[in-house]
Design a protein around this motif. Structure first.
Motif, mmCIF file in Angstrom:
data_model
loop_
_atom_site.group_PDB
_atom_site.id
_atom_site.type_symbol
_atom_site.label_atom_id
_atom_site.label_comp_id
_atom_site.label_asym_id
_atom_site.label_seq_id
_atom_site.Cartn_x
_atom_site.Cartn_y
_atom_site.Cartn_z
ATOM 1 N N PRO A 169 6.100 -5.420 -8.217
ATOM 2 C CA PRO A 169 5.490 -5.083 -6.922
ATOM 3 C C PRO A 169 4.094 -5.704 -6.810
ATOM 4 C CG PRO A 169 6.180 -3.117 -8.163
ATOM 5 C CD PRO A 169 6.170 -4.254 -9.108
ATOM 6 N N ILE A 170 3.788 -6.282 -5.666
ATOM 7 C CA ILE A 170 2.442 -6.767 -5.376
ATOM 8 C C ILE A 170 2.053 -6.293 -3.977
ATOM 9 C CG2 ILE A 170 2.802 -8.818 -6.814
ATOM 10 C CD1 ILE A 170 2.826 -10.475 -4.174
ATOM 11 N N ALA A 171 0.761 -6.178 -3.720
ATOM 12 C CA ALA A 171 0.275 -5.800 -2.388
ATOM 13 C C ALA A 171 -0.198 -7.050 -1.661
ATOM 14 C CB ALA A 171 -0.855 -4.792 -2.497
ATOM 15 N N VAL A 172 0.255 -7.221 -0.425
ATOM 16 C CA VAL A 172 -0.107 -8.385 0.380
ATOM 17 C C VAL A 172 -0.565 -7.928 1.765
ATOM 18 C CG1 VAL A 172 1.573 -9.817 -0.835
ATOM 19 C CG2 VAL A 172 2.236 -8.711 1.314
ATOM 20 N N ASN A 173 -1.233 -8.823 2.464
ATOM 21 C CA ASN A 173 -1.649 -8.545 3.839
ATOM 22 C C ASN A 173 -0.526 -8.910 4.806
ATOM 23 O OD1 ASN A 173 -4.305 -7.700 3.229
ATOM 24 N ND2 ASN A 173 -5.006 -9.829 3.119
ATOM 25 N N GLY A 192 -8.652 -17.288 -0.456
ATOM 26 C CA GLY A 192 -9.231 -16.839 0.795
ATOM 27 C C GLY A 192 -8.252 -16.833 1.944
ATOM 28 N N LYS A 193 -6.961 -17.071 1.644
ATOM 29 C CA LYS A 193 -5.943 -17.117 2.702
ATOM 30 C C LYS A 193 -4.759 -16.207 2.399
ATOM 31 C CE LYS A 193 -7.222 -21.887 3.802
ATOM 32 N NZ LYS A 193 -6.799 -23.318 3.751
ATOM 33 N N THR A 194 -4.239 -16.272 1.180
ATOM 34 C CA THR A 194 -3.084 -15.443 0.819
ATOM 35 C C THR A 194 -3.367 -14.687 -0.476
ATOM 36 O OG1 THR A 194 -2.017 -17.337 -0.283
ATOM 37 C CG2 THR A 194 -1.378 -16.871 2.007
ATOM 38 N N PRO A 195 -4.323 -13.753 -0.428
ATOM 39 C CA PRO A 195 -4.624 -12.959 -1.620
ATOM 40 C C PRO A 195 -3.563 -11.890 -1.844
ATOM 41 C CG PRO A 195 -5.865 -12.110 0.214
ATOM 42 C CD PRO A 195 -5.127 -13.328 0.733
ATOM 43 N N GLY A 225 -12.447 -0.205 -7.515
ATOM 44 C CA GLY A 225 -11.884 0.371 -6.298
ATOM 45 C C GLY A 225 -12.474 -0.173 -5.015
ATOM 46 N N ASP A 226 -13.796 -0.371 -4.990
ATOM 47 C CA ASP A 226 -14.427 -0.848 -3.760
ATOM 48 C C ASP A 226 -14.291 -2.354 -3.568
ATOM 49 O OD1 ASP A 226 -16.088 -1.593 -5.800
ATOM 50 O OD2 ASP A 226 -17.933 -0.851 -4.888
ATOM 51 N N GLU A 227 -13.716 -3.040 -4.559
ATOM 52 C CA GLU A 227 -13.517 -4.491 -4.442
ATOM 53 C C GLU A 227 -12.130 -4.860 -3.913
ATOM 54 O OE1 GLU A 227 -16.450 -6.237 -7.957
ATOM 55 O OE2 GLU A 227 -14.417 -5.558 -8.487
ATOM 56 N N LEU A 228 -11.221 -3.902 -3.860
ATOM 57 C CA LEU A 228 -9.859 -4.206 -3.406
ATOM 58 C C LEU A 228 -9.858 -4.729 -1.972
ATOM 59 C CD1 LEU A 228 -7.758 -1.204 -4.801
ATOM 60 C CD2 LEU A 228 -8.512 -3.283 -5.957
ATOM 61 N N ASP A 229 -10.516 -3.990 -1.078
ATOM 62 C CA ASP A 229 -10.562 -4.402 0.321
ATOM 63 C C ASP A 229 -11.337 -5.712 0.483
ATOM 64 O OD1 ASP A 229 -9.136 -2.152 1.020
ATOM 65 O OD2 ASP A 229 -10.873 -1.022 1.737
ATOM 66 N N GLN A 230 -12.367 -5.890 -0.331
ATOM 67 C CA GLN A 230 -13.153 -7.121 -0.248
ATOM 68 C C GLN A 230 -12.302 -8.332 -0.627
ATOM 69 O OE1 GLN A 230 -17.237 -6.940 -1.965
ATOM 70 N NE2 GLN A 230 -16.785 -4.770 -2.309
ATOM 71 N N TRP A 231 -11.517 -8.214 -1.705
ATOM 72 C CA TRP A 231 -10.654 -9.324 -2.127
ATOM 73 C C TRP A 231 -9.592 -9.620 -1.070
ATOM 74 C CZ3 TRP A 231 -10.166 -13.391 -5.092
ATOM 75 C CH2 TRP A 231 -8.890 -13.927 -5.342
ATOM 76 N N MET A 232 -8.975 -8.582 -0.553
ATOM 77 C CA MET A 232 -7.909 -8.777 0.425
ATOM 78 C C MET A 232 -8.458 -9.248 1.773
ATOM 79 S SD MET A 232 -5.178 -8.248 -1.255
ATOM 80 C CE MET A 232 -3.821 -7.956 -0.113
ATOM 81 N N GLY A 233 -9.742 -8.974 2.020
ATOM 82 C CA GLY A 233 -10.332 -9.363 3.301
ATOM 83 C C GLY A 233 -11.187 -10.603 3.256
ATOM 84 N N ALA A 234 -11.360 -11.200 2.069
ATOM 85 C CA ALA A 234 -12.196 -12.402 1.940
ATOM 86 C C ALA A 234 -11.611 -13.538 2.779
ATOM 87 C CB ALA A 234 -12.304 -12.813 0.482
ATOM 88 N N LYS A 235 -12.440 -14.145 3.621
ATOM 89 C CA LYS A 235 -11.965 -15.188 4.528
ATOM 90 C C LYS A 235 -12.295 -16.597 4.058
ATOM 91 C CE LYS A 235 -10.407 -12.121 7.396
ATOM 92 N NZ LYS A 235 -8.938 -11.871 7.467
ATOM 93 N N THR A 236 -13.129 -16.695 3.032
ATOM 94 C CA THR A 236 -13.498 -18.015 2.526
ATOM 95 C C THR A 236 -13.333 -18.052 1.017
ATOM 96 O OG1 THR A 236 -15.830 -17.451 2.162
ATOM 97 C CG2 THR A 236 -15.213 -18.251 4.364
ATOM 98 N N PRO A 237 -13.135 -19.239 0.444
ATOM 99 C CA PRO A 237 -13.057 -19.345 -1.015
ATOM 100 C C PRO A 237 -14.316 -18.804 -1.698
ATOM 101 C CG PRO A 237 -12.231 -21.346 0.004
ATOM 102 C CD PRO A 237 -12.825 -20.526 1.104
ATOM 103 N N GLU A 238 -15.460 -19.037 -1.092
ATOM 104 C CA GLU A 238 -16.723 -18.592 -1.691
ATOM 105 C C GLU A 238 -16.782 -17.066 -1.772
ATOM 106 O OE1 GLU A 238 -16.916 -22.583 -0.222
ATOM 107 O OE2 GLU A 238 -16.477 -20.731 0.875
#
Length: 221
Positions: free
Chosen positions: A42-46, A87-90, A163-176
């Protein structure tokens, strides 16, 4: 690095760790002490409707060689394949622990798990790829330079998200933005549990094959 992981958690624990109750895996997850490269997990995707847990194959086929299950953080912007996903398909991949086997000074298998026994949530990248002529979701785990504790056993380590980095990783819009979140866990976060070598044997492994043979090793300054 990370060619063998374990996922002994139940569905409800996975949903809690991955931050979503949208279970789109096509069946219940049966706890596995061993998940091997090229098997599914199982993996979580957007998705448009929000984050969801789906079934994915661990590893990308690249030519005729061994499938790639890990993506090095220092090569994410060098590899055309990883660059197209960063930054596109995390994705998020959970694990109860990571297996490593050392050869010196003597052969020993280790089960690396969190000291608090919570799931390790790792950043990953995913995409649809043809496997035996059929398009299937495939995923890789992002790895980094190890912390001082893990460096005693291996020169690469999976990245771990708090825990607080999960949303950041899934919501990152740029490689940086995505790369800023990649790091090893703290030294004190994991322990190394010596286990019987039979966990590395071929074939299906059950919970009775995960046998601790000595007390856990923890970080000491």
């Amino acid at each position: 690095m990370a060619g063998l992981i374990g996922l002994t958690a139940a569905d409800i624990d996975l949903q809690d760790a991955l931050g979503t109750t949208r279970w789109e895996y096509d069946e219940k997850w049966i706890p596995h002490p061993v998940v091997r490269l090229t098997t599914t997990l199982p993996i979580a995707v957007n998705k448009d409707e929000g984050r969801a847990i789906i079934r994915a194959r661990w590893g990308f086929d690249v030519g005729a060689g061994r499938p790639i299950g890990n993506a090095r953080d220092d090569r994410l912007t060098e590899s055309p394949m990883w660059k197209s996903m960063l930054g596109k398909t995390p994705c998020l991949i959970a694990s109860s622990g990571i297996y490593e086997q050392i050869k010196e000074p003597k052969k020993q298998s280790y089960w690396f798990r969190r000291v608090d026994r919570k799931l390790i949530v790792m950043p990953g990248l995913w995409g649809d790829r043809k496997v035996k002529g059929e398009a299937r979701p495939c995923a890789v785990i992002v790895t980094t330079s190890p912390n001082a504790f893990f460096k005693q056993f291996h020169d690469r380590q999976v990245c771990a998200l708090s825990g607080d980095e999960l949303d950041q990783w899934m919501g990152a819009k740029t490689p940086e933005a995505a790369q800023k979140l990649l790091h090893a866990p703290d030294n004190e976060e994991w322990e190394a549990v010596p286990v019987d070598d039979m966990i590395f044997q071929h074939g299906r492994r059950e919970m009775e094959h995960l046998v601790e043979v000595a007390p856990p090793v923890r970080w000491t300054k």
